[in-house]
Design a protein around this motif. Structure first.
Motif, short mmCIF file in Angstrom:
data_model
loop_
_atom_site.label_atom_id
_atom_site.label_comp_id
_atom_site.label_asym_id
_atom_site.label_seq_id
_atom_site.Cartn_x
_atom_site.Cartn_y
_atom_site.Cartn_z
N MET A 52 31.99 -16.36 -6.54
CA MET A 52 32.73 -15.32 -7.25
C MET A 52 31.84 -14.59 -8.27
SD MET A 52 35.74 -15.06 -5.99
CE MET A 52 35.04 -15.48 -4.39
N ARG A 53 30.95 -15.34 -8.92
CA ARG A 53 30.03 -14.72 -9.87
C ARG A 53 29.10 -13.75 -9.15
NH1 ARG A 53 27.44 -18.90 -11.24
NH2 ARG A 53 29.04 -19.65 -12.67
N ALA A 54 28.56 -14.19 -8.02
CA ALA A 54 27.66 -13.33 -7.25
C ALA A 54 28.41 -12.12 -6.68
CB ALA A 54 27.03 -14.13 -6.11
N LEU A 55 29.64 -12.33 -6.22
CA LEU A 55 30.44 -11.22 -5.67
C LEU A 55 30.74 -10.18 -6.74
CD1 LEU A 55 32.03 -10.03 -3.29
CD2 LEU A 55 34.00 -11.40 -4.02
N TRP A 56 31.01 -10.62 -7.95
CA TRP A 56 31.30 -9.69 -9.04
C TRP A 56 30.07 -8.85 -9.38
CZ3 TRP A 56 34.31 -6.70 -11.43
CH2 TRP A 56 34.11 -6.30 -12.74
N ILE A 57 28.90 -9.48 -9.37
CA ILE A 57 27.67 -8.74 -9.64
C ILE A 57 27.43 -7.69 -8.56
CG2 ILE A 57 25.15 -8.95 -9.77
CD1 ILE A 57 25.56 -11.68 -11.09
N THR A 58 27.57 -8.09 -7.29
CA THR A 58 27.36 -7.15 -6.19
C THR A 58 28.41 -6.05 -6.19
OG1 THR A 58 26.32 -8.85 -4.82
CG2 THR A 58 27.24 -6.96 -3.68
N ALA A 59 29.67 -6.41 -6.49
CA ALA A 59 30.74 -5.42 -6.49
C ALA A 59 30.49 -4.31 -7.50
CB ALA A 59 32.09 -6.10 -6.77
N ARG A 60 29.99 -4.69 -8.67
CA ARG A 60 29.71 -3.67 -9.69
C ARG A 60 28.64 -2.69 -9.23
NH1 ARG A 60 28.53 -6.82 -15.16
NH2 ARG A 60 27.59 -8.31 -13.70
N LEU A 61 27.74 -3.17 -8.39
CA LEU A 61 26.70 -2.29 -7.86
C LEU A 61 27.21 -1.45 -6.71
CD1 LEU A 61 23.74 -1.38 -7.49
CD2 LEU A 61 23.36 -3.46 -6.14
N VAL A 62 27.97 -2.07 -5.79
CA VAL A 62 28.36 -1.41 -4.55
C VAL A 62 29.45 -0.37 -4.76
CG1 VAL A 62 29.45 -1.82 -2.31
CG2 VAL A 62 27.62 -3.31 -3.10
N VAL A 63 30.41 -0.64 -5.63
CA VAL A 63 31.54 0.28 -5.80
C VAL A 63 31.06 1.67 -6.21
CG1 VAL A 63 33.56 0.79 -7.22
CG2 VAL A 63 33.27 -1.49 -6.26
N GLY A 64 30.22 1.72 -7.23
CA GLY A 64 29.70 3.01 -7.67
C GLY A 64 28.90 3.71 -6.59
N ALA A 65 28.06 2.95 -5.88
CA ALA A 65 27.23 3.54 -4.84
C ALA A 65 28.07 4.09 -3.70
CB ALA A 65 26.24 2.50 -4.31
N GLU A 66 29.10 3.34 -3.28
CA GLU A 66 29.94 3.79 -2.17
C GLU A 66 30.78 5.00 -2.55
OE1 GLU A 66 30.62 2.52 1.39
OE2 GLU A 66 28.57 2.64 0.68
N VAL A 67 31.30 5.02 -3.77
CA VAL A 67 32.10 6.18 -4.20
C VAL A 67 31.25 7.44 -4.21
CG1 VAL A 67 33.33 7.19 -6.15
CG2 VAL A 67 33.78 4.83 -5.50
N LEU A 68 30.06 7.34 -4.81
CA LEU A 68 29.17 8.50 -4.84
C LEU A 68 28.75 8.92 -3.43
CD1 LEU A 68 26.79 7.62 -7.83
CD2 LEU A 68 28.45 9.49 -7.72
N ALA A 69 28.42 7.95 -2.59
CA ALA A 69 27.93 8.26 -1.24
C ALA A 69 28.99 8.93 -0.39
CB ALA A 69 27.44 6.98 -0.55
N ILE A 70 30.21 8.43 -0.44
CA ILE A 70 31.25 8.99 0.43
C ILE A 70 31.72 10.35 -0.07
CG2 ILE A 70 33.32 7.98 -0.64
CD1 ILE A 70 34.17 7.31 2.31
N VAL A 71 31.78 10.53 -1.39
CA VAL A 71 32.17 11.85 -1.92
C VAL A 71 31.11 12.89 -1.57
CG1 VAL A 71 32.55 13.17 -4.03
CG2 VAL A 71 33.62 10.94 -3.76
N LEU A 72 29.85 12.57 -1.84
CA LEU A 72 28.77 13.51 -1.53
C LEU A 72 28.62 13.71 -0.03
CD1 LEU A 72 26.03 12.35 -4.08
CD2 LEU A 72 27.41 14.43 -4.19
N GLY A 73 28.68 12.61 0.74
CA GLY A 73 28.49 12.70 2.18
C GLY A 73 29.55 13.52 2.87
N VAL A 74 30.82 13.27 2.52
CA VAL A 74 31.91 14.03 3.13
C VAL A 74 31.84 15.50 2.73
CG1 VAL A 74 34.42 14.33 3.11
CG2 VAL A 74 33.44 12.05 3.39
N THR A 75 31.57 15.76 1.46
CA THR A 75 31.48 17.15 1.00
C THR A 75 30.36 17.90 1.70
OG1 THR A 75 32.32 16.48 -1.18
CG2 THR A 75 31.20 18.62 -1.03
N VAL A 76 29.19 17.30 1.74
CA VAL A 76 28.04 17.95 2.39
C VAL A 76 28.29 18.09 3.89
CG1 VAL A 76 25.60 17.67 2.98
CG2 VAL A 76 26.38 17.23 0.65
#
Length: 332
Positions: free
Chosen positions: A95-119
């Motif tokens: 759970m500790r490792a998942l929380w660390i990864t989640a904090r990294l992945v959530v921001g990256a995925e939100v930015l990627a999908i918003v920019l990717g879909v728009t472009v």
């Protein structure tokens, strides 16, 4: 929609159970966690036998699986049995490792999908324009570069940027290590400074790679939708271009991208192994590598079960998105 979601949840339960059986048998068949201890001089057969009995390794594999499953369902995921390391609870570590990864992945995925879909949408609507050529070139460039190259390049330039800031008398900003266990300390401005400096480089490396995939899928899907019969009919009726794009074409064009999102997000949440290794993050990727290196079966099972649950969850999210975007899917 509620019945549709319940059906998908009921289907997910046996899939997760089958996945646990396969994962347990693969881990159990991969080797003996006490093999290193057996090779140590001075270790007696009686010591090995006592340790195997205490860990349940002397039981048939089906009995071991059943005991593990009952404990797992009750929240007892076992303890790490890696030699030379502290005996830590598997649940807490995962759970500790998942929380660390989640904090990294959530921001990256939100930015990627918003920019990717728009472009992707703009490139499809303005096909063969300068914007389309530039977007296509950028996407192919990211596709052709392994993520380790992107991460190392960003890390190198980040260090050089920090050196410039230090030469100018400012504090070093961009961090290349995992966030501290206790979080960020100080005033609001200091917390923002530390947070952005810690997350910027690894988030950007994941965003660039995911953005390339999302933009290409969205462009191809949007082009196919714009050339479909119902869109041509809508244009023939005199409907405005804006309404044709956003009311008729955009929703259907999102369906393939939803599939890609569910697969990509599940993989990243399971551990962005290369990115975490380059930037020194102690997330799911680092946990997997450590568990394999020390052959820690209980830790591996915890990682595999969380990964399986993430894959099923994001596939469920994709199914729900299909039903929202196209009601005919949930009615079927």
């Amino acid at each position: 929609m509620i019945r549709y979601i319940i059906r998908r949840l009921l289907i997910s339960i046996p899939i997760l159970l089958i996945g646990s059986v396969l994962a347990f048998f693969m881990v159990a068949g991969a080797g003996n966690p006490l093999a290193e201890l057996k090779a140590k001089p001075g270790t007696t057969p009686q010591q090995i036998a006592d340790l195997e009995a205490s860990l349940g390794l002397d039981q048939p594999i089906i009995v071991r699986y059943w005991r593990w499953l009952l404990d797992f369902l009750q929240g007892d995921w076992g303890q790490s049995i890696a030699l030379g390391q502290a005996k830590v609870e598997v649940f807490d570590s995962v759970m500790r490792a998942l929380w660390i990864t989640a904090r990294l992945v959530v921001g990256a995925e939100v930015l990627a999908i918003v920019l990717g879909v728009t472009v992707g949408v703009i490139a499809a609507v303005k096909q063969y324009s300068i914007f389309d050529y530039l977007a296509t070139s950028a996407a192919f460039l990211m596709f052709s570069m392994p993520i380790v190259c992107v991460a190392i390049i960003l890390k190198t330039y980040g260090i050089q940027f920090n050196n410039v800031l230090q030469d100018l008398g400012f504090d070093r900003w961009l961090s290349t290590v995992s966030p501290a266990e206790g979080g960020f300390q100080g005033s609001f401005g200091e917390v923002v400074f530390q947070y952005t400096g810690t997350y910027l480089l690894p988030t950007l490396s994941l965003t660039l790679i995911s953005f390339a995939a999302y933009s290409r899928f969205q462009r191809a899907s949007m082009l196919e939708t714009l050339n479909s019969d119902y869109v041509r009919t809508a244009r023939a009726k005199g409907i405005s271009q804006r309404r044709v794009i956003f009311r008729h074409a955009f929703r259907n064009a999102l369906i393939p991208v939803s599939t890609l999102f569910s697969l990509n997000a599940a993989v990243l949440f399971s551990g962005a192994i290369i990115t975490e290794a380059v930037f020194g993050w102690r997330g799911m990727g680092a946990l997997l590598v450590s568990s394999i290196r020390t052959f820690d079966p209980y830790m591996l099972m915890g990682w595999l079960m969380v990964t399986a649950a993430l894959v099923i969850t994001f596939n469920l999210v994709a199914d729900v998105m299909y039903g929202i975007l196209d009601p005919r899917i949930r009615l079927a």
